[in-house]
Scaffold this active site. Structure first.
Site, PDB file in Angstrom:
ATOM      1  N   ASP A 324       0.867  -1.179   0.000  1.00 42.62           N
ATOM      2  CA  ASP A 324       0.000   0.000   0.000  1.00 42.62           C
ATOM      3  C   ASP A 324       0.902   1.226   0.000  1.00 42.62           C
ATOM      4  O   ASP A 324       2.103   1.168   0.260  1.00 42.62           O
ATOM      5  CB  ASP A 324      -0.963  -0.023   1.189  1.00 42.62           C
ATOM      6  CG  ASP A 324      -2.178   0.875   0.966  1.00 42.62           C
ATOM      7  OD1 ASP A 324      -2.182   1.644  -0.029  1.00 42.62           O
ATOM      8  OD2 ASP A 324      -3.115   0.836   1.770  1.00 42.62           O
TER       9      ASP A 324
HETATM   10  C1  BGC Z   1      -5.138   3.133   0.337  1.00 43.26           C
HETATM   11  C2  BGC Z   1      -5.422   2.012  -0.630  1.00 43.26           C
HETATM   12  C3  BGC Z   1      -5.406   2.527  -2.040  1.00 43.26           C
HETATM   13  C4  BGC Z   1      -4.058   3.190  -2.309  1.00 43.26           C
HETATM   14  C5  BGC Z   1      -3.924   3.715  -3.722  1.00 43.26           C
HETATM   15  C6  BGC Z   1      -3.891   3.922  -0.047  1.00 43.26           C
HETATM   16  O1  BGC Z   1      -3.754   5.043   0.722  1.00 43.26           O
HETATM   17  O2  BGC Z   1      -4.973   2.599   1.634  1.00 43.26           O
HETATM   18  O3  BGC Z   1      -6.664   1.435  -0.333  1.00 43.26           O
HETATM   19  O4  BGC Z   1      -5.650   1.481  -2.929  1.00 43.26           O
HETATM   20  O5  BGC Z   1      -3.914   4.270  -1.410  1.00 43.26           O
HETATM   21  O6  BGC Z   1      -4.711   4.802  -3.932  1.00 43.26           O
END
Ligand code: BGC
Length: 777
Positions: A324
């Site tokens: 993530d």
């Molecule tokens: C979130 C994810 C998301 C990623 C990309 C992160 O901050 O936790 O769920 O897919 O960003 O946008």
């Protein structure tokens, strides 16, 4: 369940391999030499051929993902340079220009992008990738969690919490199919969805992007999403990769704050948080994202236990894992389990990570680690094989481009809008109705007001700004749907839930005078492009569950006029609206119903649609009741709060209709079974009203005595049925061993003989259920 899966998977894979020569399972016999550019050759052989031609740098390049240029530009436009630096949730690459990014692509050092927000940009980036030595296309991912809503012009479906309120898995699958089509048409191949976190703390800002609090319901919704996004297999040009996230258990953070630690027993992991992942993996989910948080001192991004032992070895996950946003970096900066980015890279790749989301701090450290012999090149090959497999199976080597002039025929089509409308209609939960709704024939003048009455908050999080004409606000919906003789008086008090003033309140009260009914639309704001005003969504946690700002005062002042009031909530998490529930005669929980939501809300209020949504999450009375979920242990409520009520405001599964449904007693096919047997449960449901309606029939199981404590009840089946006036239907559920099994003290999955309660009814509340007894020998 885990054991059953291990037996079934190899069989499924064998069948798939036999079915399709493009199989991804094993290189064809004899490892015959094929060219990776040969579209007819088996995928596994193409992968091996390409891998054998790649340098180490090109391999680690495939594991590296960057944010799209237009997104970077948007971040820069919305933030000052100081704000950008202050929060690692912002996208920016200090010192790297757009041209530098293109150079990185052309030299094979980027394998993937996220959030490429226009088809034109997607084509430009792919063109650059075609200039690399091996012409490996880019894999493009995006947070398309309720439609491809970050893309301007896409269909914005209701958010996942709304979708879970429909309890309609076929509809959710259709939405996922349509989302996939819209993504492929605009250049994306990979949805960071479904979020199969089990939401157990409404202070957490991300509740709205989950399917609620119940592992069974979350699992079923997750399977529907995966099935819709990926199709049977994702070779179809209208399908995309799904991504189950966030592994694992970040949805009950210790203080409600996103990314804070999770202290959780192995039992709770196995009983609550793992099952939806297992189901989605069984359904073929090809990618998974690790969670921001630590579990019992072990950050998920560095956890071999989670990423390899559990996810791959035990659950049988066969795809690739992506990190993530900035979470590999946070192994050093936040969790401090390592003291350098290089060690963070070592820890995560060694644990089982396959791709670094976003940014330059990965390629060089990982190459060094391989050159020093700390990570083997074979470990890198394992990741790259999966990444290339995805690209081959998606058909990107044959055609990485999209036809920009064809987009309009694929996105926000009539059919997609009508699905979004159907979902909004089915998702709205009528919480309370003292015979005020639907609006009666003698109502001539309606005052409609409140900060969420005429804005775009009904789109929810993970949406960027959409053209004004694509969104039906509640006021617009009322104008469309109201009978001609009803006059609608809209009182505008601005569009921000945080900005209500005394003047707004007194003006609204004054305006109410000549009206027969007041509709006040309040709630929260999850729109990420309005970051200053957001009260909900990612990284927006709260330490209470009250209406923000002065919305409560507004509702109380309108109620004090003596006129009948309908409260409509547009919000992304349960709100502890106890005063409203006790004093206001009609309360509609609309959650975040998407671009067609305003029409659906109006249809429910005027009775053109009979409400049928049911809560996928408990609504507690206040923040002090947290944790508050229906599948608790008996001891949870043996003692009571001294000065206030102990039970929730609205139970999981609750939702009213304008029809009345009568339930018979549940009838078992056998009242005594053996542990390996299945049993059928049939319940008769009658619509005793004069109005056709839809009902979500729910089935719960309780183990009466067991060697470890068990929940008071657990959802094990549900069915949405429609009933004409006076019509009766029998609903039959089939329960197998999974419905009765649990983990014993040795953490072995088992079924113990004894008595079980089987309850069916209209919600999880005891008063809504009828129960019979089953004996397992
Ligand atoms: C979130 C994810 C998301 C990623 C990309 C992160 O901050 O936790 O769920 O897919 O960003 O946008």
């Amino acid at each position: 369940m885990l054991k059953r899966f291990k037996v079934v998977l190899p069989f499924v894979l064998m069948v798939l391999c036999a079915m399709n020569s493009l199989n991804s399972c094993q290189p064809a016999e004899g490892h015959q030499k094929v060219s990776y550019l040969d579209a007819q050759a088996p995928v596994a052989n193409r992968v091996e051929d390409l891998l054998s031609k790649m340098t180490l740098e090109e391999k680690v390049g495939q594991m590296s993902q960057y944010v799209g240029l237009f997104h970077l530009q948007k971040s820069a436009d919305l933030n000052t340079p100081i704000d950008l630096m202050a929060d690692d949730a912002n996208a920016f690459y200090p010192g790297l220009s757009g041209k530098d990014l293109y150079d990185l692509i052309k030299t094979g050092r980027i394998g993937s992008f996220l959030h490429v927000l226009t088809a034109k940009e997607a084509n430009e980036l792919q063109k650059a990738a075609q200039q690399t030595r091996l012409k490996i296309p880019l894999l493009i991912g995006i947070d398309a969690i309720h439609g491809n809503a970050l893309y301007e012009g896409a269909t914005v479906y209701p958010t996942p919490l709304s979708l879970a309120s429909t309890w309609d898995t076929l509809l959710v699958k259709t939405i996922a199919q349509q989302t996939a089509r819209e993504m492929r048409a605009t250049g994306s191949h990979w949805a960071f969805s479904p979020n199969v976190d089990v939401a157990r703390d409404p202070r957490w800002g991300r509740v709205g992007e989950t399917f609620g609090e119940d592992p069974f319901l979350v699992g079923e919704m997750g399977v529907a999403m995966v099935g819709g996004l990926q199709g049977d297999r994702f070779e179809n040009p209208d399908n995309v990769l799904a991504c189950i996230k966030h592994f694992v258990a970040g949805s009950e953070p210790v203080n409600g704050l996103n990314a804070s630690p999770m202290d959780v027993s192995e039992r709770t992991l196995r009983e609550v948080y793992f099952p939806p992942y297992q189901k989605a993996i069984d359904a073929g989910a090809f990618t998974a994202m690790a969670a921001h948080n630590e579990i019992n001192g072990d950050p998920c991004h560095g956890s071999k236990y989670l990423l390899t032992d559990i996810l791959r070895n035990e659950m049988g996950f066969e795809g690739f894992v992506v990190s993530d946003w900035m979470d590999i970096e946070r192994l050093k900066t936040v969790h401090r389990v390592v003291d350098s980015q290089k060690e963070a890279c070592y820890l995560t790749v060694d644990a089982g990570m396959d791709m670094h989301m976003h940014g330059p701090d990965f390629l060089e450290p990982v190459m060094e680690l391989v050159q020093e012999g700390r990570l083997s090149e074979e470990r890198i090959n394992q990741s790259v094989r999966k990444l290339l497999e995805a690209k081959f199976r998606l058909g990107l080597f044959e055609n990485p481009f999209v036809q920009e002039d064809q987009i309009a025929t694929s996105i926000r089509t009539e059919a997609h809008r009508s699905t979004a409308l159907e979902a909004a209609r089915k998702s709205i939960v009528l919480l309370k109705n003292d015979n005020l709704l639907p609006v009666k024939g003698d109502v001539k003048n309606i005052l409609i007001t409140g900060p969420n009455a005429n804005n775009h908050t009904l789109m929810g999080d993970w949406s960027f700004e959409q053209p004004e004409e694509n969104i039906t606000t509640v006021v617009e919906g009322f104008e469309q749907v109201k009978p001609a003789k009803v006059k609608l008086n809209y009182h505008d008090m601005g569009m921000q839930v945080t900005e209500i003033t005394s003047q707004h309140i007194s003006e609204a009260v004054a305006k109410s005078k000549d009206n027969d009914l007041i509709v006040v639309v309040v709630g929260s704001n999850s729109l990420r492009y309005q970051s200053k005003f957001k009260t909900n969504g990612e990284n927006i946690a709260r330490d209470n569950l009250d209406l923000v700002g002065r919305q409560q005062e507004l509702v109380e002042a309108l109620h004090a006029t003596g006129k009948p009031v309908v409260v409509v909530l547009i919000n992304g998490r349960p709100l502890g609206v106890e005063w409203i529930a006790e004093n206001i005669p009609a309360v509609v929980e609309a959650w975040e119903p998407g671009s067609e939501g305003g029409q659906a809300i109006a249809e429910v209020i005027f009775g053109k649609v009979n409400p049928s949504g049911k809560l996928p999450i408990t609504i507690p009375r206040n923040v002090g009741q947290i944790p508050s979920y229906y599948n608790h242990k008996r001891a949870h409520y043996v003692k009571k709060y001294k000065w206030s009520k102990t039970g929730p405001l609205y139970a999981f599964g609750h939702g009213l209709s304008y029809s009345q449904f009568q339930y018979g007693e549940p009838v078992l096919s056998d009242s005594i079974i053996k542990s390996a047997d299945t049993v059928q449960v049939t319940v008769e449901v009658t619509n005793s009203s004069k109005l056709a309606g839809e009902e979500v029939v729910q089935l719960y199981v309780r183990d009466l005595y067991s060697s470890v404590t068990r929940p008071m009840k657990e959802l094990k089946g549900f069915a949405r049925i429609s009933l004409l006036p006076g019509e009766t239907k029998n609903v039959t559920f089939r329960l197998d061993a999974e419905a009765f099994s649990f983990y014993n003290l040795n953490m072995e999955q088992t079924i113990e003989s004894g008595e079980f309660w089987i309850s069916t009814g209209s919600s999880s509340a005891n008063e809504d259920l009828k129960t019979t007894k089953l004996t397992i020998q």
